[in-house]
Design a protein around this motif. Structure first.
Motif, short mmCIF file in Angstrom:
data_model
loop_
_atom_site.label_atom_id
_atom_site.label_comp_id
_atom_site.label_asym_id
_atom_site.label_seq_id
_atom_site.Cartn_x
_atom_site.Cartn_y
_atom_site.Cartn_z
N LYS A 88 0.83 -1.21 0.00
CA LYS A 88 0.00 0.00 0.00
C LYS A 88 0.87 1.26 0.00
N GLN A 89 1.92 1.22 0.80
CA GLN A 89 2.81 2.37 0.92
C GLN A 89 3.50 2.68 -0.42
N TYR A 90 4.02 1.61 -1.07
CA TYR A 90 4.72 1.80 -2.34
C TYR A 90 3.76 2.21 -3.46
N ARG A 91 2.56 1.64 -3.44
CA ARG A 91 1.57 2.00 -4.47
C ARG A 91 1.19 3.48 -4.33
N LYS A 92 0.99 3.92 -3.11
CA LYS A 92 0.66 5.33 -2.87
C LYS A 92 1.80 6.23 -3.36
N TYR A 93 3.02 5.81 -3.10
CA TYR A 93 4.19 6.59 -3.56
C TYR A 93 4.23 6.67 -5.08
N LEU A 94 3.99 5.53 -5.74
CA LEU A 94 4.05 5.49 -7.21
C LEU A 94 2.92 6.30 -7.83
N ILE A 95 1.77 6.33 -7.19
CA ILE A 95 0.65 7.15 -7.67
C ILE A 95 1.04 8.63 -7.64
N GLU A 96 1.71 9.03 -6.57
CA GLU A 96 2.13 10.43 -6.45
C GLU A 96 3.20 10.76 -7.49
N VAL A 97 4.12 9.82 -7.72
CA VAL A 97 5.15 10.01 -8.74
C VAL A 97 4.49 10.19 -10.10
N GLU A 98 3.50 9.35 -10.38
CA GLU A 98 2.80 9.40 -11.67
C GLU A 98 2.01 10.71 -11.79
N ARG A 99 1.41 11.14 -10.69
CA ARG A 99 0.62 12.39 -10.72
C ARG A 99 1.52 13.57 -11.08
N LYS A 100 2.67 13.64 -10.47
CA LYS A 100 3.60 14.73 -10.76
C LYS A 100 4.09 14.66 -12.21
N TRP A 101 4.33 13.44 -12.67
CA TRP A 101 4.79 13.25 -14.05
C TRP A 101 3.76 13.77 -15.05
N ASN A 102 2.48 13.58 -14.74
CA ASN A 102 1.41 13.97 -15.65
C ASN A 102 0.89 15.39 -15.42
N ASP A 103 1.50 16.10 -14.48
CA ASP A 103 1.12 17.48 -14.24
C ASP A 103 1.42 18.30 -15.50
N PRO A 104 0.46 19.14 -15.94
CA PRO A 104 0.64 19.91 -17.18
C PRO A 104 1.94 20.70 -17.23
N GLN A 105 2.32 21.29 -16.09
CA GLN A 105 3.56 22.07 -16.07
C GLN A 105 4.79 21.18 -16.30
N GLU A 106 4.75 19.98 -15.73
CA GLU A 106 5.86 19.05 -15.93
C GLU A 106 5.92 18.58 -17.39
N ILE A 107 4.73 18.38 -17.98
CA ILE A 107 4.69 17.97 -19.39
C ILE A 107 5.30 19.04 -20.27
N VAL A 108 4.97 20.32 -19.97
CA VAL A 108 5.54 21.43 -20.74
C VAL A 108 7.05 21.48 -20.56
N LYS A 109 7.52 21.27 -19.32
CA LYS A 109 8.96 21.29 -19.06
C LYS A 109 9.68 20.21 -19.86
N ARG A 110 9.07 19.00 -19.85
CA ARG A 110 9.71 17.90 -20.59
C ARG A 110 9.72 18.19 -22.09
N GLY A 111 8.61 18.75 -22.57
CA GLY A 111 8.55 19.08 -23.98
C GLY A 111 9.59 20.12 -24.36
N TYR A 112 9.76 21.11 -23.48
CA TYR A 112 10.76 22.14 -23.74
C TYR A 112 12.17 21.54 -23.72
N ALA A 113 12.41 20.63 -22.76
CA ALA A 113 13.72 19.99 -22.67
C ALA A 113 14.02 19.18 -23.92
N ILE A 114 12.97 18.49 -24.42
CA ILE A 114 13.15 17.69 -25.65
C ILE A 114 13.50 18.60 -26.82
#
Length: 247
Positions: A88-114
């Motif tokens: 449960k602990q690791y799943r909750k952690y991975l959900i948060e990691v995934e949420r941050k990854w899919n945050d629109p601002q993070e997507i824009v940052k990755r796109g800019y980096a690419i």
């Protein structure tokens, strides 16, 4: 957020190590058995990829071991399948990691980096192409000089193209195994004789007694100058027009 498991990125996809997850969940079943029992409902190359990692053995050496790169989705499902508090602990952690990854601002940052990376790559490629073109133009320009001078030239004139005097240039051609001296005259090595690389012209001069004298002198044809150029270039000796250290 404290890191529970290392997340890597490959081809814009987040991945975790199966061995890291196995250890983090404190699975008592040995790794290979855990894999065979739990990976059968997942698709290789889509949910996980076989990789080789290393571990340090008792003598300090690094030993290759089988591992798997898991997608975040697969890792979350394995956490659920463990039915433990750690899961449960690791799943909750991975959900948060995934949420941050899919945050629109993070997507824009990755796109800019690419885009930045692609722009850098294009600049490097353009720079390499420019260098290749410059080298090609340099070579063509010197060959144009050769081809543009149909008359045979004395070694003094060719030596000047390389920044040498005639004496040193003749010695350079000797070191390059193009010519050798016999009875005071430079003669081509046998492999180059009779192929139109040189021609002989009379050289007229006044001796120390004031008498007009004449002796044969070697002149290089277009074909011979091209031979010199090719052989010296193979020995990293370039004409001044092609040297980058000469403005």
């Amino acid at each position: 957020m404290q890191e529970l498991i290392k997340v890597t990125v490959n081809n814009d996809q987040q991945l975790v190590s199966a061995r890291d997850l196995h250890k983090g969940l404190a699975i008592k079943t040995r790794f290979s058995l855990w894999v065979s029992q739990n990976f059968k409902d997942f698709d290789e190359e889509q949910d996980f990829t076989s990789v080789v990692s290393t571990t340090v053995v008792n003598n300090g050496a690094r030993k290759p071991i089988q591992d798997y790169a898991l997608t975040i989705d697969m890792a979350k499902q394995l956490c659920l399948m463990s039915r433990t508090e750690k899961g449960k602990q690791y799943r909750k952690y991975l959900i948060e990691v995934e949420r941050k990854w899919n945050d629109p601002q993070e997507i824009v940052k990755r796109g800019y980096a690419i885009l930045q990376n692609e722009n850098t790559q294009l600049k490097l490629e353009n720079k390499n192409l420019t260098i290749q073109l410059e080298e090609s133009n340099k070579k063509a320009s010197y060959l144009d000089v050769i081809l543009g001078a149909p008359d045979a030239l004395a070694v003094t004139q060719i030596a000047a193209d390389y920044g040498y005097n005639a004496k040193d240039f003749n010695n350079l051609l000797h070191k390059a195994r193009i010519q050798h001296k016999i009875n005071g005259q430079w003669i081509l090595y046998k492999v180059y004789m009779g192929q139109g690389y040189v021609t002989t012209k009379p050289f007229t001069f006044i001796d120390h007694k004031g008498r007009t004298r004449s002796k044969p002198s070697t002149y290089w044809t277009q074909k011979g100058r091209k031979l010199i150029y090719d052989i010296l270039k193979d020995n990293d000796v370039l004409p001044l027009i092609e040297r980058s250290d000469i403005e």
